[in-house]
Design a protein around this motif. Structure first.
Motif, PDB file in Angstrom:
ATOM      1  N   ALA A   1      -0.893   8.510  10.979  1.00  0.00           N
ATOM      2  CA  ALA A   1      -0.306   9.299  12.049  1.00  0.00           C
ATOM      3  C   ALA A   1      -0.116  10.742  11.595  1.00  0.00           C
ATOM      4  O   ALA A   1       0.309  10.991  10.460  1.00  0.00           O
ATOM      5  CB  ALA A   1       1.033   8.699  12.461  1.00  0.00           C
ATOM      6  N   PRO A   2      -0.472  11.709  12.441  1.00  0.00           N
ATOM      7  CA  PRO A   2      -0.265  13.110  12.076  1.00  0.00           C
ATOM      8  C   PRO A   2       1.179  13.355  11.647  1.00  0.00           C
ATOM      9  O   PRO A   2       2.121  12.848  12.253  1.00  0.00           O
ATOM     10  CB  PRO A   2      -0.607  13.854  13.374  1.00  0.00           C
ATOM     11  CG  PRO A   2      -1.571  12.943  14.078  1.00  0.00           C
ATOM     12  CD  PRO A   2      -1.103  11.559  13.768  1.00  0.00           C
ATOM     13  N   GLY A   3       1.334  14.129  10.592  1.00  0.00           N
ATOM     14  CA  GLY A   3       2.662  14.407  10.068  1.00  0.00           C
ATOM     15  C   GLY A   3       3.136  13.435   9.006  1.00  0.00           C
ATOM     16  O   GLY A   3       4.257  13.570   8.505  1.00  0.00           O
ATOM     17  N   THR A   4       2.308  12.460   8.651  1.00  0.00           N
ATOM     18  CA  THR A   4       2.709  11.499   7.621  1.00  0.00           C
ATOM     19  C   THR A   4       2.802  12.190   6.259  1.00  0.00           C
ATOM     20  O   THR A   4       1.967  13.004   5.904  1.00  0.00           O
ATOM     21  CB  THR A   4       1.698  10.348   7.548  1.00  0.00           C
ATOM     22  OG1 THR A   4       1.699   9.644   8.784  1.00  0.00           O
ATOM     23  CG2 THR A   4       2.055   9.376   6.432  1.00  0.00           C
ATOM     24  N   ARG A   5       3.837  11.846   5.504  1.00  0.00           N
ATOM     25  CA  ARG A   5       4.008  12.387   4.153  1.00  0.00           C
ATOM     26  C   ARG A   5       4.435  11.244   3.240  1.00  0.00           C
ATOM     27  O   ARG A   5       5.043  10.267   3.681  1.00  0.00           O
ATOM     28  CB  ARG A   5       5.069  13.492   4.140  1.00  0.00           C
ATOM     29  CG  ARG A   5       6.420  13.009   4.618  1.00  0.00           C
ATOM     30  CD  ARG A   5       7.389  14.142   4.932  1.00  0.00           C
ATOM     31  NE  ARG A   5       8.612  13.618   5.518  1.00  0.00           N
ATOM     32  CZ  ARG A   5       9.684  13.259   4.829  1.00  0.00           C
ATOM     33  NH1 ARG A   5       9.678  13.368   3.499  1.00  0.00           N
ATOM     34  NH2 ARG A   5      10.758  12.793   5.429  1.00  0.00           N
ATOM     35  N   ASP A   6       4.102  11.365   1.968  1.00  0.00           N
ATOM     36  CA  ASP A   6       4.497  10.362   0.983  1.00  0.00           C
ATOM     37  C   ASP A   6       5.918  10.641   0.502  1.00  0.00           C
ATOM     38  O   ASP A   6       6.222  11.742   0.031  1.00  0.00           O
ATOM     39  CB  ASP A   6       3.543  10.377  -0.211  1.00  0.00           C
ATOM     40  CG  ASP A   6       2.231   9.671   0.087  1.00  0.00           C
ATOM     41  OD1 ASP A   6       2.181   8.920   1.076  1.00  0.00           O
ATOM     42  OD2 ASP A   6       1.260   9.879  -0.660  1.00  0.00           O
ATOM     43  N   VAL A   7       6.784   9.655   0.644  1.00  0.00           N
ATOM     44  CA  VAL A   7       8.164   9.744   0.172  1.00  0.00           C
ATOM     45  C   VAL A   7       8.297   8.843  -1.055  1.00  0.00           C
ATOM     46  O   VAL A   7       7.907   7.670  -1.023  1.00  0.00           O
ATOM     47  CB  VAL A   7       9.157   9.308   1.268  1.00  0.00           C
ATOM     48  CG1 VAL A   7      10.579   9.239   0.722  1.00  0.00           C
ATOM     49  CG2 VAL A   7       9.086  10.265   2.453  1.00  0.00           C
ATOM     50  N   ARG A   8       8.836   9.388  -2.120  1.00  0.00           N
ATOM     51  CA  ARG A   8       9.027   8.632  -3.357  1.00  0.00           C
ATOM     52  C   ARG A   8      10.430   8.043  -3.356  1.00  0.00           C
ATOM     53  O   ARG A   8      11.417   8.777  -3.337  1.00  0.00           O
ATOM     54  CB  ARG A   8       8.781   9.523  -4.568  1.00  0.00           C
ATOM     55  CG  ARG A   8       7.352  10.053  -4.599  1.00  0.00           C
ATOM     56  CD  ARG A   8       7.078  10.918  -5.815  1.00  0.00           C
ATOM     57  NE  ARG A   8       5.689  11.371  -5.809  1.00  0.00           N
ATOM     58  CZ  ARG A   8       4.656  10.669  -6.255  1.00  0.00           C
ATOM     59  NH1 ARG A   8       4.852   9.471  -6.772  1.00  0.00           N
ATOM     60  NH2 ARG A   8       3.436  11.153  -6.199  1.00  0.00           N
ATOM     61  N   VAL A   9      10.492   6.715  -3.368  1.00  0.00           N
ATOM     62  CA  VAL A   9      11.761   6.004  -3.242  1.00  0.00           C
ATOM     63  C   VAL A   9      12.090   5.367  -4.584  1.00  0.00           C
ATOM     64  O   VAL A   9      11.373   4.471  -5.047  1.00  0.00           O
ATOM     65  CB  VAL A   9      11.671   4.926  -2.144  1.00  0.00           C
ATOM     66  CG1 VAL A   9      13.025   4.249  -1.961  1.00  0.00           C
ATOM     67  CG2 VAL A   9      11.186   5.535  -0.830  1.00  0.00           C
TER      68      VAL A   9
ATOM     69  N   GLU B   1       9.024   3.539  -8.976  1.00  0.00           N
ATOM     70  CA  GLU B   1       9.316   3.982  -7.610  1.00  0.00           C
ATOM     71  C   GLU B   1       8.339   3.355  -6.620  1.00  0.00           C
ATOM     72  O   GLU B   1       7.233   2.930  -6.977  1.00  0.00           O
ATOM     73  CB  GLU B   1       9.227   5.508  -7.514  1.00  0.00           C
ATOM     74  CG  GLU B   1       7.853   6.057  -7.851  1.00  0.00           C
ATOM     75  CD  GLU B   1       7.811   7.564  -7.960  1.00  0.00           C
ATOM     76  OE1 GLU B   1       8.879   8.205  -7.820  1.00  0.00           O
ATOM     77  OE2 GLU B   1       6.722   8.109  -8.185  1.00  0.00           O
ATOM     78  N   LEU B   2       8.775   3.314  -5.375  1.00  0.00           N
ATOM     79  CA  LEU B   2       7.923   2.961  -4.242  1.00  0.00           C
ATOM     80  C   LEU B   2       7.467   4.255  -3.594  1.00  0.00           C
ATOM     81  O   LEU B   2       8.286   5.142  -3.315  1.00  0.00           O
ATOM     82  CB  LEU B   2       8.719   2.118  -3.238  1.00  0.00           C
ATOM     83  CG  LEU B   2       8.094   1.916  -1.849  1.00  0.00           C
ATOM     84  CD1 LEU B   2       6.840   1.062  -1.932  1.00  0.00           C
ATOM     85  CD2 LEU B   2       9.114   1.293  -0.890  1.00  0.00           C
TER      86      LEU B   2
ATOM     87  N   ALA C   1      12.682  11.270   8.725  1.00  0.00           N
ATOM     88  CA  ALA C   1      13.486  10.092   8.395  1.00  0.00           C
ATOM     89  C   ALA C   1      13.130   9.565   7.015  1.00  0.00           C
ATOM     90  O   ALA C   1      11.997   9.642   6.564  1.00  0.00           O
ATOM     91  CB  ALA C   1      13.278   9.005   9.442  1.00  0.00           C
ATOM     92  N   GLY C   2      14.113   9.036   6.342  1.00  0.00           N
ATOM     93  CA  GLY C   2      13.900   8.406   5.052  1.00  0.00           C
ATOM     94  C   GLY C   2      14.787   7.192   4.928  1.00  0.00           C
ATOM     95  O   GLY C   2      15.432   6.768   5.885  1.00  0.00           O
ATOM     96  N   LEU C   3      14.825   6.614   3.729  1.00  0.00           N
ATOM     97  CA  LEU C   3      15.674   5.449   3.510  1.00  0.00           C
ATOM     98  C   LEU C   3      17.080   5.904   3.127  1.00  0.00           C
ATOM     99  O   LEU C   3      17.247   6.846   2.341  1.00  0.00           O
ATOM    100  CB  LEU C   3      15.088   4.578   2.404  1.00  0.00           C
ATOM    101  CG  LEU C   3      13.736   3.942   2.694  1.00  0.00           C
ATOM    102  CD1 LEU C   3      13.284   3.103   1.502  1.00  0.00           C
ATOM    103  CD2 LEU C   3      13.783   3.091   3.938  1.00  0.00           C
ATOM    104  N   PRO C   4      18.109   5.258   3.667  1.00  0.00           N
ATOM    105  CA  PRO C   4      19.473   5.629   3.291  1.00  0.00           C
ATOM    106  C   PRO C   4      19.734   5.328   1.824  1.00  0.00           C
ATOM    107  O   PRO C   4      19.239   4.355   1.269  1.00  0.00           O
ATOM    108  CB  PRO C   4      20.342   4.753   4.211  1.00  0.00           C
ATOM    109  CG  PRO C   4      19.468   3.606   4.586  1.00  0.00           C
ATOM    110  CD  PRO C   4      18.074   4.143   4.621  1.00  0.00           C
ATOM    111  N   THR C   5      20.502   6.206   1.191  1.00  0.00           N
ATOM    112  CA  THR C   5      20.855   6.029  -0.213  1.00  0.00           C
ATOM    113  C   THR C   5      22.026   5.068  -0.330  1.00  0.00           C
ATOM    114  O   THR C   5      23.045   5.222   0.347  1.00  0.00           O
ATOM    115  CB  THR C   5      21.214   7.379  -0.846  1.00  0.00           C
ATOM    116  OG1 THR C   5      20.074   8.241  -0.760  1.00  0.00           O
ATOM    117  CG2 THR C   5      21.595   7.222  -2.304  1.00  0.00           C
ATOM    118  N   VAL C   6      21.881   4.058  -1.185  1.00  0.00           N
ATOM    119  CA  VAL C   6      22.924   3.039  -1.325  1.00  0.00           C
ATOM    120  C   VAL C   6      23.142   2.754  -2.804  1.00  0.00           C
ATOM    121  O   VAL C   6      22.291   3.000  -3.646  1.00  0.00           O
ATOM    122  CB  VAL C   6      22.536   1.725  -0.597  1.00  0.00           C
ATOM    123  CG1 VAL C   6      22.515   1.919   0.900  1.00  0.00           C
ATOM    124  CG2 VAL C   6      21.182   1.214  -1.079  1.00  0.00           C
TER     125      VAL C   6
END
Length: 647
Positions: free
Chosen positions: A394-402, A607-608, A616-621
């Motif tokens: 999808a346009p705008g996709t970016r890799d987020v390092r979790v 990392e994932l 949006a990203g994953l909430p930090t817990v």
């Protein structure tokens, strides 16, 4: 009272009478100097203007360039042709839709397992699937090719290799006047009735052949439609060095071969010797069966169709091929469904046939119908819910390092705080089934590591190919590493990409007494579940440096390895939890002799990598949320494994 099938046939006859009446109406004269518009073209589309019952049906044998069975004669591949008689009589040349397959007589095609059928003189009378029924009346020829060494062809089948691809390419050459063909009694026959423009189509192995032929750059191949198709046979039989099955190329050869056992014994022996099963290495044998490096030679446009839950030909096959084509500017389009190893005809029938019709009209008939100005991607985001988008990912996709966090000591966290180098978790190989490895993520289970995100406050769109980067120490020379991305949350989901065959039927084209255009309808099987595996990945750890060679691991060293996950596209709803589950040997998907390894993971250096859209990203817990899952249904992986064993 007439049956549904009888009513459908009556409808087809009435439609044919209507077309005949329209064809008889006065036509507007073409301007001087222009070729007359053929009767099968109206505006920017083709219409059924020719009789399917009266079509010319002929069987020819096309000569290839090789003698693979060593009998002193070049191989000849059988090509069964169905083409409109009225067009031939009027001197109107027609383009070709072609499916090259090893399955026509051994295994059957389509959801209903159709086979070819011949008349008493050995000439084709019935071709499986609807392509001839639908397109021949609309001004196309359909050619069904038996690959070398299968059905009525001579030569030997080499499972994705140059013999197989070359046998299909030879037919494209014949349709363009560059190869010779003969009737059963040895008379030469040409294809002067053909415009030379060819479109190849096929599902699974058949679509893989289309990819391979396109990668040769053969002139005249205008478009291909690979459905659930292979672009690298290494990646089909190996997951990053881990075997999916033993003796798979040899077994496939034996399933589809129609030749006497001794005729192709040499080819079969080479398949088994050269495939490097003992090491899992990528070598010259697999390079011959890897079409991606030759994407720069592709002259054809490409319409790719794939199911996001395909566990036979996994989604990395289309994603890697799509990326290679995109980098070279190949005209392309993508159709992604929630299906498994299914044909779009059995998922969204009317819309798929309409797209195929316009696609072939554009690329084979030269009709400017706007199909290439539409969004490039059709995507099923949830069962029965379709959308379009400009491209894929999808346009705008970016890799987020979790990052991976320690959590409560039983379940780790995704996006956790304080994942410092030196914080370790260890797990021992237990060869867990998928049902066990992903269930009850907050319960301690030997043989796995689980990491959970916080509860999502907003929906999370994942689009592309995730991966897991791990820093590991292993006490064996190698072990298999497996990873799964899991959506924990209740939702209605496609049930492993399966479809149900219904009692009703629909008709797509004209029928004869022998060749029926009517097929039973299907529907997606859905069900409500509290978790689902989104995507999976595997790696033989000794191949962490290169797939071309093994590098045994030393127990006193740390290694950085990457486990690629299969491509996926989904929206994880708000209120759900995303999970990463690590295991080792995976008995339902791979075959390995490596057992009992202990793997230590340095969380602070692991990392994932998650391809997401938007901000949006994953909430930090600090501690993973409590997640409870119901007892698993009978194993999806077992279903996948059964599906996988079919050719």
């Amino acid at each position: 009272m007439p049956t549904a099938r009888t009513r459908a046939r009556i409808a087809v006859v009435m439609a044919g009478l209507l077309v005949t009446a329209l064809a008889a109406a006065p036509a507007t004269a073409d301007p001087p100097g222009r070729r007359p518009t053929p009767p099968h073209v109206v505006g920017t589309g083709t219409v059924p203007a020719y009789s399917f019952a009266d079509a010319i049906r002929e069987s020819v044998w096309v000569e290839t360039r090789v003698d693979s069975d060593g009998d002193g004669v070049r191989d000849r591949v059988a090509a069964d042709v169905v083409r409109p008689r009225e067009a031939a009589a009027a001197g109107v040349r027609v383009p070709v839709i072609m499916e090259a397959s090893p399955y026509y007589l051994c295994c059957g095609r389509g959801n209903e397992g159709e086979f070819k059928a011949y008349d008493a003189s050995g000439v084709i009378a019935k071709v499986p699937l609807f392509y001839d029924n639908y397109f021949v009346p609309r001004g196309y020829a359909f050619v069904a090719v038996d690959l070398a060494g299968t059905a009525r062809s001579t030569g030997c089948e080499d499972v994705g290799g140059p013999l197989e691809v070359g046998s299909a390419r030879a037919v494209v050459d014949w349709l363009n006047g560059r190869a010779r063909a003969y009737t059963a009694d040895g008379r030469p026959v040409d294809a002067g009735w053909s415009t030379g423009r060819v479109g190849m189509i096929g599902k699974s192995w058949d679509g893989s052949v289309a990819n391979g032929v396109a990668a040769t750059g053969v002139p005249g191949l205008a478009t291909i439609v690979p459905v659930s198709a292979i672009s690298s046979w290494y990646d089909y039989t190996r997951y990053q060095g881990a075997l999916t099955s033993t003796d798979y190329p040899g077994w496939l050869h034996s399933v589809v071969s129609s030749r006497p056992e001794d005729a192709c014994a040499t080819v079969l022996a080479r398949l088994r010797a050269d495939s490097a099963e003992q090491t899992g290495d990528y070598n010259g044998f697999w390079a011959q069966r890897d079409y991606r490096p030759s994407a720069g030679r592709v002259r054809a446009s490409v319409l790719v169709a794939h199911g996001l839950h395909d566990l036979n030909v996994t989604t990395g096959q289309f994603a890697s091929w799509w990326q290679e084509l995109a980098e070279r500017g190949v005209p392309r389009r993508l159709w992604l469904s929630q299906a498994g190893h299914q044909d779009p005809f059995d998922v969204r029938r009317a819309e798929w046939v309409a797209l195929l019709h316009r696609w072939f009209d554009y690329w084979l008939q030269g009709l400017r119908n706007g199909v290439m100005e539409e969004p490039r991607v059709d995507l099923e985001t949830a069962p029965g819910r379709w959308t379009t988008q400009r491209d894929w990912p999808a346009p705008g996709t970016r890799d987020v390092r979790v990052p991976l966090g320690v959590g409560d000591g039983v379940t780790g966290t995704l996006g956790g705080r304080g994942a410092r180098p030196g914080q370790e978790r260890a797990y021992v190989d237990e060869s867990l089934t998928e049902d066990v490895v992903v269930a009850a993520p907050t319960t301690a289970t030997a043989g796995r590591l689980v990491f959970l995100s916080g509860t999502l406050s907003t929906a999370l769109r994942i689009s592309g190919s995730p991966s897991v980067r791990l820093r590991v120490r292993v006490d064996r020379p190698t072990t298999e590493l497996s990873a799964r991305l899991v959506d924990y949350g209740t939702a209605e989901r496609s049930w492993f990409g399966a479809v149900r065959t219904l009692d009703t039927e629909s008709c797509w084209g004209e029928s004869t007494e022998v060749d029926d255009a009517c097929y039973r309808d299907t529907e997606e099987i859905t069900g409500v579940s509290d978790h689902a595996v989104l995507t999976r990945g595997w790696l033989d750890a000794a191949h962490h440096r290169s797939l071309r060679l093994t590098t045994p691991l030393r127990p006193d060293r740390w290694y950085t390895v990457t486990v690629p996950l299969n491509a996926y596209d989904t929206v994880v709803p708000a209120g759900h939890v995303l999970g990463l589950v690590l295991g080792q040997s995976d008995p339902e998907f791979t075959v390995t002799d490596d057992r009992d390894a202990t793997v230590r993971v340095d969380l602070g250096r692991s990392e994932l990598v998650l391809p997401v859209t938007g901000r949006a990203g994953l909430p930090t817990v600090d501690v993973a949320p409590a997640v409870v899952t119901a007892p698993a249904e009978p194993s999806a992986a077992r279903s996948a494994r059964t599906e996988r064993q079919r050719p």
